[in-house]
Every structure is written in structure tokens, then in C-alpha cells.
Design a protein around this motif. Structure first.
Motif, PDB file in Angstrom:
ATOM      1  N   THR A 116     -82.347  84.143 -20.792  1.00 38.59           N
ATOM      2  CA  THR A 116     -81.690  85.273 -21.410  1.00 38.59           C
ATOM      3  C   THR A 116     -81.033  84.905 -22.775  1.00 38.59           C
TER       4      THR A 116
ATOM      5  N   ASN B   3     -83.781  89.697 -22.378  1.00 36.02           N
ATOM      6  CA  ASN B   3     -84.573  88.644 -21.399  1.00 36.02           C
ATOM      7  C   ASN B   3     -85.856  88.275 -21.789  1.00 36.02           C
TER       8      ASN B   3
ATOM      9  N   GLU C  33     -78.411  90.395 -11.464  1.00 35.71           N
ATOM     10  CA  GLU C  33     -77.285  91.105 -12.271  1.00 35.71           C
ATOM     11  C   GLU C  33     -76.893  90.229 -13.227  1.00 35.71           C
ATOM     12  N   GLY C  34     -76.650  90.413 -14.427  1.00 35.92           N
ATOM     13  CA  GLY C  34     -76.218  90.006 -15.876  1.00 35.92           C
ATOM     14  C   GLY C  34     -77.322  89.189 -16.332  1.00 35.92           C
ATOM     15  N   GLY C  35     -78.536  89.794 -16.216  1.00 37.89           N
ATOM     16  CA  GLY C  35     -79.815  89.050 -16.956  1.00 37.89           C
ATOM     17  C   GLY C  35     -80.468  88.274 -16.172  1.00 37.89           C
TER      18      GLY C  35
ATOM     19  N   GLU D 241     -79.399  84.394 -15.501  1.00 39.52           N
ATOM     20  CA  GLU D 241     -78.442  84.119 -14.372  1.00 39.52           C
ATOM     21  C   GLU D 241     -79.059  83.124 -13.180  1.00 39.52           C
TER      22      GLU D 241
ATOM     23  N   SER E   2     -83.200  97.177 -20.621  1.00 35.94           N
ATOM     24  CA  SER E   2     -82.467  96.203 -20.099  1.00 35.94           C
ATOM     25  C   SER E   2     -80.960  96.755 -19.804  1.00 35.94           C
ATOM     26  N   THR E   3     -80.594  97.200 -20.805  1.00 36.01           N
ATOM     27  CA  THR E   3     -79.044  97.950 -20.944  1.00 36.01           C
ATOM     28  C   THR E   3     -78.801  98.980 -19.841  1.00 36.01           C
TER      29      THR E   3
ATOM     30  N   SER F  31     -74.774  95.744 -15.125  1.00 36.03           N
ATOM     31  CA  SER F  31     -74.105  94.401 -15.516  1.00 36.03           C
ATOM     32  C   SER F  31     -74.876  93.763 -16.667  1.00 36.03           C
ATOM     33  N   ASN F  32     -75.885  94.518 -17.311  1.00 42.41           N
ATOM     34  CA  ASN F  32     -76.319  94.124 -18.529  1.00 42.41           C
ATOM     35  C   ASN F  32     -75.751  94.795 -19.722  1.00 42.41           C
TER      36      ASN F  32
ATOM     37  N   PHE G 210     -75.490  93.357 -23.063  1.00 40.66           N
ATOM     38  CA  PHE G 210     -76.725  93.110 -24.014  1.00 40.66           C
ATOM     39  C   PHE G 210     -76.799  93.378 -25.290  1.00 40.66           C
TER      40      PHE G 210
END
Length: 563
Positions: A48, A60, A234-236, A239, A389-390, A394-395, A398
Motif C-alpha cells: 500500500t 493498494n 483492515e488499513g490496506g 498491513e 478502497s475507501t 479502516s481505509n 486513503f
């Protein structure tokens, strides 16, 4: 993360997730490990990264859905959630098939829910889907044990589990064999009559030619969805490498970027290290593991004459560009939020259609696209999977508040477009964005940046030979003991000290982690076997490594006796 040690126990070349998983297992076993990455940051196709041209936006870089990863023990073995904070969220439904009239079909983890939605389009297909799932679930149970072990020296427990599952599903064995031998189109046309289910399945599985014998096996993905669920990190996606790197460094390992390997260093027939592009040599006491294209490693990075002619010939014929079509990735950044109100209005639930990875082409368009690619033409329609993605909370970081990041992946672009790569990139972006706007409302107007990566761009960014994200073409004849080639399939190679992992090794590509886990287990077995037998020329080897380590400590010079 930029430690420059010149001698370690194991060198891992390539920091994609398989390389990092191997490194994590090896480091946890007490070995001193250094990971070398050619790119400026680690992670490979699980990266990411920030978009340099658009501050405040992240993407990503490649993969987003770790499907087979959830079938493994990797998370538990490495304590990635408990100790390193790695979290996954199952996406359910994982895919929506978006129809032109804005109706949609969801692929749910609960097979009955999928069948219930499919009944809207065809009651006959709903019943057929449940029948097909019973066959596919049997195939998953039978096949999975052999995916999670070496294809040449399988763990006896895996063989026992295979036998157990074969006995359990003995009534489905004939049907499993029939289904796997058929072509993908044959299975779909025989099973279903409605477009949404056939198009949905075909869009996400362009591994082999749809009309090739044995391409039907790819439908096993449906069984993975229902038995294990498909998630996102979670978070991309980045992670995953972040957590693995934290583990590796906690156990004394290191990651070094901007360290492109040019050649393996050999001594007395054994691989003892690597030579970087800048001429620097780094040594490994126990072994070197490469985690990228095996054809590039074995054909281009060994000193001439290392492999005997018959093995060199097998390596030269590892297929990396045989399918006639290739993958591409499109990122679109927007100055506002993409809406899917028309799709949502037609559904009877409250799911967010922005979250799954969705397809929106019909069955005939998908088949026509593959045919066009084989002719070297850009398809009129470019089927693939689209995802915002957004949409994953959790993303949200981005993009700036109220903005979006659109991810699109297709396996249906030509691997040698007649129009040339520059024109192909331009056409791909225009085609996908304009056609997506019918479903992803506002994307055409809101876009502020787009980037297309096609075959040569994937090759350059990810050091993947011929831009193949699979590293070895996913032909059924190349699975198991034939992947990547006979004699090189068990993670260890005919060259002592040199090991292989990554998407080009058994069993599959994608974010599975199985090649990395299997390779690490193989290496530890080899090292134990060497320790029990006593390594050959032990005294000479001890003197050699003593010389290397003395050079490390005092002179920094390259030790003698390497060739």
C-alpha cells in the motif's frame, strides 16, 4: 530496516508476502535472516503506497483479497493478530455482478443466500448452483491438504488427510473428476442458463483460456468463498507486510530495500550468497531463498554452466507468456464521492455495494474479450473487478475526506497489443472509466488522476518476468510436481543452498501465503537433515565462513575463494 550485514544464516530475495512469510518462519526458528528488496519499499504485490502525484491519496498497489490465506495456519502460527495487530474483515457478499438494468447478484458466504438471489433470475439456476456447490466443496476438502505441503515430499499428515477426505466424499469423486477435466465454459453452460451467474464467475477467474480442457478447476474459488470467506486487510493490503516485517525484526532479522540482486554467488557447487547490481556481495551460511519469478532466477541469475543442459532446457521452457492475455491494474482518484445509488435502490438489503469487488460485463462480453486479447486487440469491453478502497472504514485515510480511491483489476488485456503499449494504456483507462460510470456514478466527472499498469509496467514495478503476476503461467499441467518445472518443484533445487518460493511455485498465486509457509518448512527440514549428516567439507566450510566474517568485521573486502 536498512541493515547492511554481509553474512547471515539465510538471505530471502524479494519482499512480497511469500518471501516475508518464509522469512518470518525462519527468523522465529532462530535463524538470522535478511530480506533483500529491489524496490524502494517492501511488500511487492501486497504494498500500500502513497501516490506521489496526489498527496493525501494512497492505493493498494496490486492484490486486495486474501482468500486462500484464510485456509492456512499462518495467522495463528505467527501470532500476526495477537502480537502484531493484523486484522482482516470478511467481505460479504465478496462480489456483486452488476447488470445493466442496475439489478445485481451477490456471491455470499452463505451458499443459500446466493441461491436465493439467483432465483430472481432463474429458479433452475438456483437449484443447479446448490448441486454444483456440493461438488466444489468436496474438491476443496480433497485438494486443500496437498496444497499446504510440498508437492514432491508431501507431509504424511497431508496424505492421510487427503485419503480421509477422499473417503468422506467418495460419492462425489466421479463428479469432481468430470468437473475439473471440463472447460470453464462447458461447466457454466451445462450448469446454468442465466447470464448473471455465468458472467460473475467468468470475470473473476481468467487464469486459463476459458475453452481449455481442465480450466473448470478454477471454479474451486466458489468453494473457498463459502467455506472460509474472503476478506480484506483492515488499513490496506500493506498491513500484511508491515506485520510480517515487525515480526522479522523482533526476531533479529532485517529488511533492506533498493538492493537489487544481479547474480547468485556459487562456491564448490553450492549457492552461498548473492551479488547486488552495485557489485556488493552478501553471504548466507545456510541458504538463499528467492521469492520472485523462478525462470528469471534459474535462467538469468546463475553463473553460466551451473545447471546441466537438460535442466537448463526445462528452465528455459517455464511458461510465463503463453496464454495470449495479461493482467492490468487501474487506479482512479476522485475529488468527491462515487455513488452507487441506482444499484442500491434495486437491492432488498442494506449492503454497501461500494465495498465488494464487482463485475459489470455480461457473459458474451467476457468471452469476446479473451478472444480479442489473443488476436492482439484491445477488447471493446474490458471485464474485471472494481472496488472502492475507501469504502472500507479502516481505509478512509486513503483519500481526503469525502473523496474516493477506485481500484480496478482485469486479467483480460492483450500481452502484445498491436496498437502499442502507450495507446493501449490510454484506451484501457478511457474504456474502463467511461463504462464504469454507468454503475459507479460520477467517477468520470470526479476523477482527478488515473494510472494504468499493463504488462511492461507490472514487470518493471514488481520485477515480475513478462509482467506475469503468476510467475509461472497457471496451466493445470504446471501444478504440483511440475511447477515451475520438473526437478524444481519442491522449493529446494538441484543447487545446494538455493531455494524457491513465490507465486511461481506450488500451489497458487494470489495472497495465499502457502508457497512461503511451505518453503520455510522445507528449508528447516533440509537444514536439520544437513546438521544430522554433517555438512560436506565441514572444516573447509568453517574456514571459509571464518574468512568471510573476518572480512565483515575488519576489512569489508570480498573474501577470496568465491566464484
Amino acid at each position: 530496516m536498512s541493515s547492511a550485514k554481509r553474512t547471515v544464516d539465510v538471505l530471502v530475495v524479494g519482499s512480497g508476502h511469500n518471501g516475508l512469510i518464509s522469512a518470518a518462519y525462519l527468523a522465529k526458528a532462530g535463524l538470522e535472516v535478511q530480506v533483500l528488496e529491489a524496490y524502494q519499499s517492501p511488500g511487492g504485490m501486497t504494498s500500500t503506497t502513497e501516490v506521489e502525484d496526489c498527496p493525501g491519496y494512497k492505493v493498494n498497489d496490486a492484490s486486495i483479497q486474501p482468500s486462500l490465506f484464510r485456509t492456512t495456519t499462518i495467522m495463528k502460527d505467527l501470532q500476526l493478530e495477537e502480537k502484531y495487530g493484523l486484522k482482516m474483515r470478511v467481505i460479504d457478499p465478496v462480489h456483486l455482478q452488476l447488470n445493466y438494468d442496475h439489478t445485481s447478484l451477490g456471491l455470499w458466504r452463505d451458499a443459500q443466500k446466493t441461491a436465493d438471489e439467483l432465483a430472481y433470475f432463474s429458479k433452475k439456476d438456483a437449484a443447479a448452483l446448490k448441486d454444483l456447490y456440493s461438488i466444489i466443496h468436496a474438491a476443496v476438502d480433497i485438494g486443500l491438504p496437498m496444497m499446504q505441503t510440498s508437492p514432491t515430499r508431501p507431509d504424511p499428515r497431508a496424505i492421510l488427510e487427503l485419503a480421509k477426505q477422499s473417503l468422506k466424499h467418495r460419492s462425489e469423486l466421479l463428479a469432481v473428476g468430470r468437473w475439473m477435466r471440463a472447460t470453464e465454459i462447458e461447466v457454466l453452460d451445462e450448469s446454468f442458463e442465466s447470464d448473471p451467474i455465468k458472467a460473475c464467475v467468468l470475470i473473476g477467474l481468467p487464469f486459463m483460456s476459458y475453452d481449455s480442457d481442465f480450466s473448470g478447476w478454477s471454479l474451486i474459488y466458489l468453494g473457498i468463498i463459502t467455506k472460509y470467506g474472503v476478506a480484506m486487510f483492515e488499513g490496506g493490503t500493506g498491513e500484511l507486510p508491515r506485520a510480517l516485517i515487525d515480526l522479522i525484526t523482533d526476531h533479529g532479522g532485517s529488511i533492506r530495500c533498493n538492493a537489487e540482486v544481479e547474480q547468485m554467488v556459487m562456491r564448490n557447487g553450492r549457492c552461498v550468497g548473492v551479488r547486488l547490481k552495485n557489485g556488493e556481495e552478501i553471504y548466507a551460511r545456510r541458504g538463499v531463498l528467492t521469492a520472485f519469478s523462478p525462470k528469471r532466477v534459474l535462467r538469468d541469475m546463475l553463473p553460466p554452466g551451473t545447471l546441466p543442459p537438460h535442466l537448463a532446457n526445462r528452465v528455459a521452457n517455464i511458461p510465463t507468456r503463453s496464454r495470449g492475455f495479461a493482467d492490468m491494474k487501474l487506479d482512479v482518484l476522485t475529488k468527491g464521492q462515487i455513488r452507487m445509488d441506482k444499484i442500491k435502490a434495486k437491492r432488498k438489503d442494506d449492503i454497501d455495494p461500494r465495498l465488494p469487488a464487482n463485475g459489470y460485463h455480461n457473459y458474451e462480453q467476457v468471452k469476446a474479450a479473451q478472444i480479442a486479447c489473443k488476436r492482439g486487440e484491445m477488447p471493446q469491453h474490458i471485464p474485471g473487478l472494481a472496488q472502492i478502497s475507501t469504502a472500507l472504514p479502516s481505509n478512509a485515510h486513503f483519500a481526503p475526506p469525502g473523496c474516493d480511491v477506485f481500484w480496478f483489476w482485469s486479467g483480460l488485456t492483450p500481452n502484445d497489443p498491436h496498437m502499442g503499449w502507450e495507446a493501449a494504456r490510454k484506451q484501457a483507462a478511457e474504456t474502463i472509466i467511461s463504462q464504469s460510470d454507468h454503475y459507479y456514478e460520477g467517477i468520470e466527472e470526479l476523477q482527478i488522476y488515473s494510472r494504468v499498469r499493463m504488462l511492461p509496467d507490472i514487470e518493471e514495478r514488481f520485477f515480475a518476468m513478462d509482467g506475469s503476476v503468476y510467475h509461472t503461467d497457471p496451466l493445470i499441467t504446471r501444478f504440483g510436481p511440475n511447477k515451475p518445472a520438473v526437478g524444481f518443484a519442491g522449493y529446494s533445487t538441484p543447487i545446494p543452498g538455493l531455494f524457491l518460493t513465490g507465486s511461481g511455485t506450488h500451489p497458487v498465486a494470489g495472497i495465499s501465503g502457502m508457497p512461503g509457509q511451505n518453503a520455510a518448512k522445507t528449508m528447516l527440514k533440509v537444514f536439520r537433515r544437513e546438521d544430522r549428516k554433517g555438512r560436506s567439507a565441514a572444516v573447509e566450510e568453517a574456514r571459509f565462513w571464518e574468512g568471510v566474517e573476518s572480512a565483515d568485521a575488519y576489512t569489508g573486502s570480498t573474501p577470496p575463494a568465491t566464484s
